[in-house]
Structures are given as C-alpha cells and as structure tokens.
Design a protein around this motif. Structure first.
Motif, PDB file in Angstrom:
ATOM      1  N   TRP A 183       0.721  -1.361   0.007  1.00 59.19           N
ATOM      2  CA  TRP A 183       0.150   0.066   0.004  1.00 59.19           C
ATOM      3  C   TRP A 183       1.052   1.171   0.016  1.00 59.19           C
ATOM      4  CZ3 TRP A 183      -4.988   1.108  -0.704  1.00 59.19           C
ATOM      5  CH2 TRP A 183      -5.914   0.025  -0.549  1.00 59.19           C
ATOM      6  N   TYR A 184       0.630   2.188  -0.853  1.00 60.56           N
ATOM      7  CA  TYR A 184       1.347   3.312  -0.966  1.00 60.56           C
ATOM      8  C   TYR A 184       0.426   4.417  -0.573  1.00 60.56           C
ATOM      9  CZ  TYR A 184       5.507   1.535  -2.973  1.00 60.56           C
ATOM     10  OH  TYR A 184       6.616   0.535  -3.234  1.00 60.56           O
ATOM     11  N   VAL A 185       0.886   5.529  -0.194  1.00 65.11           N
ATOM     12  CA  VAL A 185       0.199   6.899   0.235  1.00 65.11           C
ATOM     13  C   VAL A 185       0.615   7.862  -0.672  1.00 65.11           C
ATOM     14  CG1 VAL A 185       1.354   7.322   2.140  1.00 65.11           C
ATOM     15  CG2 VAL A 185      -0.993   8.144   1.889  1.00 65.11           C
ATOM     16  N   GLN A 186      -0.149   8.981  -1.106  1.00 65.46           N
ATOM     17  CA  GLN A 186       0.285  10.143  -1.948  1.00 65.46           C
ATOM     18  C   GLN A 186      -0.489  11.362  -1.221  1.00 65.46           C
ATOM     19  OE1 GLN A 186      -0.324  10.165  -6.107  1.00 65.46           O
ATOM     20  NE2 GLN A 186       1.898  11.186  -6.217  1.00 65.46           N
ATOM     21  N   TYR A 187       0.239  12.176  -0.158  1.00 65.00           N
ATOM     22  CA  TYR A 187      -0.452  13.119   0.308  1.00 65.00           C
ATOM     23  C   TYR A 187      -0.423  14.371  -0.889  1.00 65.00           C
ATOM     24  CZ  TYR A 187       0.202  10.540   4.226  1.00 65.00           C
ATOM     25  OH  TYR A 187       0.179   9.683   5.456  1.00 65.00           O
ATOM     26  N   PRO A 188      -1.030  15.254  -0.402  1.00 65.81           N
ATOM     27  CA  PRO A 188      -1.252  16.355  -1.668  1.00 65.81           C
ATOM     28  C   PRO A 188      -0.005  17.160  -1.784  1.00 65.81           C
ATOM     29  CG  PRO A 188      -3.227  16.457  -0.080  1.00 65.81           C
ATOM     30  CD  PRO A 188      -2.068  15.544   0.330  1.00 65.81           C
ATOM     31  N   GLY A 189       0.453  17.032  -3.013  1.00 63.90           N
ATOM     32  CA  GLY A 189       1.829  17.769  -3.686  1.00 63.90           C
ATOM     33  C   GLY A 189       2.903  17.024  -3.179  1.00 63.90           C
ATOM     34  N   GLN A 190       2.621  15.733  -2.645  1.00 65.78           N
ATOM     35  CA  GLN A 190       4.096  14.849  -2.461  1.00 65.78           C
ATOM     36  C   GLN A 190       4.239  13.714  -3.286  1.00 65.78           C
ATOM     37  OE1 GLN A 190       4.585  14.208   1.800  1.00 65.78           O
ATOM     38  NE2 GLN A 190       3.687  15.986   2.333  1.00 65.78           N
ATOM     39  N   HIS A 191       5.405  12.905  -3.091  1.00 73.50           N
ATOM     40  CA  HIS A 191       5.536  11.713  -3.899  1.00 73.50           C
ATOM     41  C   HIS A 191       4.879  10.554  -3.121  1.00 73.50           C
ATOM     42  CE1 HIS A 191       9.005  11.966  -1.423  1.00 73.50           C
ATOM     43  NE2 HIS A 191       8.893  10.767  -1.464  1.00 73.50           N
ATOM     44  N   LEU A 192       4.710   9.483  -3.868  1.00 77.36           N
ATOM     45  CA  LEU A 192       4.313   8.107  -3.540  1.00 77.36           C
ATOM     46  C   LEU A 192       5.230   7.681  -1.983  1.00 77.36           C
ATOM     47  CD1 LEU A 192       3.424   6.384  -6.742  1.00 77.36           C
ATOM     48  CD2 LEU A 192       1.965   6.744  -4.828  1.00 77.36           C
ATOM     49  N   GLN A 193       4.570   7.335  -1.015  1.00 82.16           N
ATOM     50  CA  GLN A 193       5.334   6.843   0.018  1.00 82.16           C
ATOM     51  C   GLN A 193       4.675   5.547   0.510  1.00 82.16           C
ATOM     52  OE1 GLN A 193       5.654   9.808   3.434  1.00 82.16           O
ATOM     53  NE2 GLN A 193       4.979  11.081   1.839  1.00 82.16           N
ATOM     54  N   LEU A 194       5.685   4.594   0.445  1.00 80.59           N
ATOM     55  CA  LEU A 194       5.326   3.101   1.339  1.00 80.59           C
ATOM     56  C   LEU A 194       4.611   3.250   2.574  1.00 80.59           C
ATOM     57  CD1 LEU A 194       5.393   0.158   0.317  1.00 80.59           C
ATOM     58  CD2 LEU A 194       7.569   0.260   1.726  1.00 80.59           C
ATOM     59  N   LEU A 195       3.381   2.924   2.516  1.00 79.11           N
ATOM     60  CA  LEU A 195       2.693   2.585   4.111  1.00 79.11           C
ATOM     61  C   LEU A 195       3.181   1.270   4.599  1.00 79.11           C
ATOM     62  CD1 LEU A 195      -1.111   3.698   3.419  1.00 79.11           C
ATOM     63  CD2 LEU A 195       0.650   4.679   5.255  1.00 79.11           C
ATOM     64  N   LEU A 196       2.967   0.108   3.873  1.00 82.68           N
ATOM     65  CA  LEU A 196       3.335  -1.086   4.393  1.00 82.68           C
ATOM     66  C   LEU A 196       3.488  -2.130   3.202  1.00 82.68           C
ATOM     67  CD1 LEU A 196       0.138  -2.584   3.920  1.00 82.68           C
ATOM     68  CD2 LEU A 196      -0.047  -1.427   6.313  1.00 82.68           C
ATOM     69  N   LYS A 197       4.103  -3.176   3.322  1.00 81.82           N
ATOM     70  CA  LYS A 197       4.157  -4.206   2.426  1.00 81.82           C
ATOM     71  C   LYS A 197       4.007  -5.633   3.017  1.00 81.82           C
ATOM     72  CE  LYS A 197       9.240  -4.127   3.031  1.00 81.82           C
ATOM     73  NZ  LYS A 197       9.389  -3.237   3.945  1.00 81.82           N
ATOM     74  N   TYR A 198       3.942  -6.468   2.242  1.00 81.50           N
ATOM     75  CA  TYR A 198       3.478  -8.145   2.761  1.00 81.50           C
ATOM     76  C   TYR A 198       4.580  -8.879   1.744  1.00 81.50           C
ATOM     77  CZ  TYR A 198       2.124 -12.605   3.545  1.00 81.50           C
ATOM     78  OH  TYR A 198       2.087 -14.080   3.858  1.00 81.50           O
ATOM     79  N   PHE A 199       5.619  -9.563   2.320  1.00 77.66           N
ATOM     80  CA  PHE A 199       6.250 -10.504   1.344  1.00 77.66           C
ATOM     81  C   PHE A 199       5.714 -12.101   1.656  1.00 77.66           C
ATOM     82  CE2 PHE A 199       7.827  -7.009  -0.236  1.00 77.66           C
ATOM     83  CZ  PHE A 199       9.236  -6.603   0.047  1.00 77.66           C
ATOM     84  N   SER A 200       5.712 -12.372   3.105  1.00 73.18           N
ATOM     85  CA  SER A 200       5.362 -13.615   3.368  1.00 73.18           C
ATOM     86  C   SER A 200       5.194 -13.412   5.015  1.00 73.18           C
ATOM     87  CB  SER A 200       6.511 -14.428   3.087  1.00 73.18           C
ATOM     88  OG  SER A 200       7.781 -14.195   3.741  1.00 73.18           O
ATOM     89  N   GLY A 201       4.640 -14.774   5.615  1.00 78.11           N
ATOM     90  CA  GLY A 201       4.728 -14.694   6.957  1.00 78.11           C
ATOM     91  C   GLY A 201       3.216 -14.256   7.499  1.00 78.11           C
ATOM     92  N   ASP A 202       3.386 -13.609   8.688  1.00 69.99           N
ATOM     93  CA  ASP A 202       1.920 -13.103   9.298  1.00 69.99           C
ATOM     94  C   ASP A 202       1.119 -12.435   8.432  1.00 69.99           C
ATOM     95  OD1 ASP A 202       1.342 -11.659  12.656  1.00 69.99           O
ATOM     96  OD2 ASP A 202      -0.068 -12.051  11.009  1.00 69.99           O
ATOM     97  N   PRO A 203      -0.017 -12.875   8.065  1.00 69.62           N
ATOM     98  CA  PRO A 203      -0.871 -11.934   7.062  1.00 69.62           C
ATOM     99  C   PRO A 203      -1.177 -10.900   7.491  1.00 69.62           C
ATOM    100  CG  PRO A 203      -2.208 -13.862   7.994  1.00 69.62           C
ATOM    101  CD  PRO A 203      -0.770 -13.977   8.464  1.00 69.62           C
ATOM    102  N   LEU A 204      -1.235 -10.598   8.649  1.00 66.51           N
ATOM    103  CA  LEU A 204      -1.524  -9.167   9.105  1.00 66.51           C
ATOM    104  C   LEU A 204      -0.196  -8.407   9.350  1.00 66.51           C
ATOM    105  CD1 LEU A 204      -3.756  -7.369  10.177  1.00 66.51           C
ATOM    106  CD2 LEU A 204      -3.500  -8.176  12.731  1.00 66.51           C
ATOM    107  N   VAL A 205      -0.238  -7.326   8.757  1.00 62.80           N
ATOM    108  CA  VAL A 205       1.095  -6.415   8.540  1.00 62.80           C
ATOM    109  C   VAL A 205       0.651  -5.252   9.082  1.00 62.80           C
ATOM    110  CG1 VAL A 205       2.227  -7.698   6.667  1.00 62.80           C
ATOM    111  CG2 VAL A 205       0.746  -5.644   6.281  1.00 62.80           C
TER     112      VAL A 205
END
Lengths: 115, 112
Positions: A35-57
């Motif tokens: 999941w990425y977030v883009q605040y007004p006037g700013q670039h895309l920032q990473l909110l969180l990521k899932y690769f493997s393991g616990d499905p709740l990140v």
C-alpha cells in the motif's frame, strides 16, 4: 492479465472514524503486496508491505493490512483516522518470480477526512 | 540515505519530438522501474531494469525505451511524442525486484 482493483474511488470520513479500503488482485502466482500513500503535492510513500509470514502487517502511522490469500485481497485498515490522513491511497501488487515481474497499481482511492 | 531523484521536474515538448527523463536511484538499490501516471489514475508500469538489463515490460510501445547505468541510475526515452504521452512519469528504485520501492517525485511531461 494481472490486475488490481480498489473498491472505492472516493471515501469521505469524519475524524476518529474507522477506515477500511478494499483491494483485490488477480494473479495466481506468488505476489508481494503493497500500500502506497500520496499526500497532496508529495510523492508516493510506502505505507506497508507484505512478502510472506503473518498475513496481518502493520505499517506507518497506525495503518495495517490483512492478506487473505483465498480471497486475493489485501485490505487496508486504520481504527481512527485523522485529518492528516487525507490523501490518495494506492494498492499495488508485484507479480512475477525470481528477478522478473512488474508492479501493478490499482486506480487509487481518494480519502478525505473532515475535521 | 539519499532518496530517488528525477530530472527535470517539468517539461514541455512538441508532438513528434523525443524526450529523455533521468533518475538517480536510492543508494544501495540495483533495481529501477518507470511508471506513467495520468491524472486521476494509478501509475502504469512501463518497464523495469535490474543490474542494467530490462527484466519486465508493461503494455507500452517500443518508442518507450530505457537504460540503466553501472551506477544504477536510469533514463527513460520516448520517441515520436504523442499528445497522450502527457503525464507524470515516475521512477522507483528497490534493493531487489519485488522489494519495497522508493519513488521519486516525478517528471511532469506536457506534449503540445
């Protein structure tokens, strides 16, 4: 073809309300999810990521997401939103194996939080 | 750590011209990918480079081409510009393909 679908284009909430943004993808192989977030006037920032393991990140700023493999979903949640969470939110899936593949984005959800 | 930097920030070109956009990857990242983002849309994957070789491509015509250099910086070249090429072009780098990508602020290209 691989695709990512975000259920809501525009969400309006009051401060302190709970948030859930839906994301579904179509790809039968191994995926990395973001999941990425883009605040007004700013670039895309990473909110969180899932690769493997616990499905709740858990990500930054109190956000979390749950990977449900059987539903091909990766929904984003936050228990209590703030005005500063007003932004565009993008779900993305990296589809591919080894060193190949591509990052596929959903069309985005605009979140507007009213003070 | 340095982030991903793109240049120029804004560009106006005439239909039929060629353009080169540049990207400096975040330190330690060997993978770079490029995206086109139209207004109100999510970024669309153009292609990805890993250790100087293209290892993934989206649905873009061959007039979209790229390079990755030994220092892992990158270029996106677009030939024979069309009006529909007007968009925000984003560069992102990662420590490996499929890893967490760091995005630059983008180059806003306008084709007139």
């Amino acid at each position: 073809a691989q695709s990512v679908s975000q259920h809501n284009h525009h969400v309006i909430l009051s401060e302190a309300a709970s948030l859930e943004l839906g994301c579904n993808y179509s790809y039968g192989g191994t995926v990395n999810l973001f999941w990425y977030v883009q605040y007004p006037g700013q670039h895309l920032q990473l909110l969180l990521k899932y690769f493997s393991g616990d499905p709740l990140v858990k990500g930054i700023k109190g956000f979390e997401a749950e990977f449900i493999k059987s539903k091909f979903s990766f929904n984003l949640r936050k228990p209590s939103v703030q005005w500063s969470d007003t932004a565009e939110y993008f779900c993305a899936v990296h589809a591919g194996s080894g060193n190949t593949g591509k990052l596929i984005f959903g069309q985005g959800t605009t979140l507007q939080v009213k003070p | 750590e340095t982030g991903v930097t793109q240049s120029p920030t804004h560009l106006i070109k005439t239909r039929g011209q060629q353009v080169t956009l540049r990207c400096s990857s975040q330190s330690g990242h060997n993978t770079v990918s490029w995206y086109q983002q139209a207004l109100g849309q999510g970024p669309q994957f153009i292609f990805q480079y890993y250790r100087e070789e293209e290892n993934g491509r989206g649905n873009f015509p061959p007039r979209f081409s790229g390079l990755q250099f030994p220092n892992y910086s990158s270029e996106l070249n677009v030939n024979a510009l069309e009006l529909d090429d007007s968009a925000l072009y984003l560069c992102a780098s990662s420590f490996q393909p499929g890893g967490g990508y760091t995005f630059g602020s983008g180059t806003r290209l306008t084709v007139v």
